[in-house]
Motif scaffolding. Structure first.
Motif: not given
Length: 110
Positions: A14-19
């Motif tokens: 999920g962090e990649v999607i936010e980044h």
């Protein structure tokens, strides 16, 4: 990035999607959780189809691939599973710790 030939799905944290600023509205909802070896179901935020390029520009493969977006702590940002490995005809060389796959010009090695 981790290559896991036992994984039946490709996974993004999920962090990649936010980044990379992908809006949650682009995610396709999923009804079934992803099952781990321990038979525990982990709910996914959704599925996302994105274009990816693997290797360097002179020896690369570009394709569309579906990733399951998991909202949990992962040791890696991305897990490439069997769907990608099958699509690019990849071979893992464990002795040399490399991934090899054919491109239009030659065999790429990562």
């Amino acid at each position: 990035m981790l290559v896991d030939v036992r994984s039946a799905v490709n996974i993004l944290s999920g962090e990649v999607i936010e980044h990379i600023e992908i809006y949650p509205s682009r995610l396709t909802p999923m009804k079934n959780p992803i099952i781990r070896i321990e038979s525990l179901g982990i709910p996914a935020k959704g599925a996302l189809e994105i274009p990816i390029t693997i290797a360097t520009p002179s020896k690369c493969v570009s394709l569309q691939q579906t990733f399951m977006v998991m909202d949990m702590n992962l040791a890696y940002n991305t897990i490439l599973g069997r769907p990608i490995m099958d699509q690019i005809n990849a071979v893992i060389n464990t002795r040399n710790l490399v991934l090899r796959f054919p491109t239009q010009k030659r065999v790429a090695t990562i």
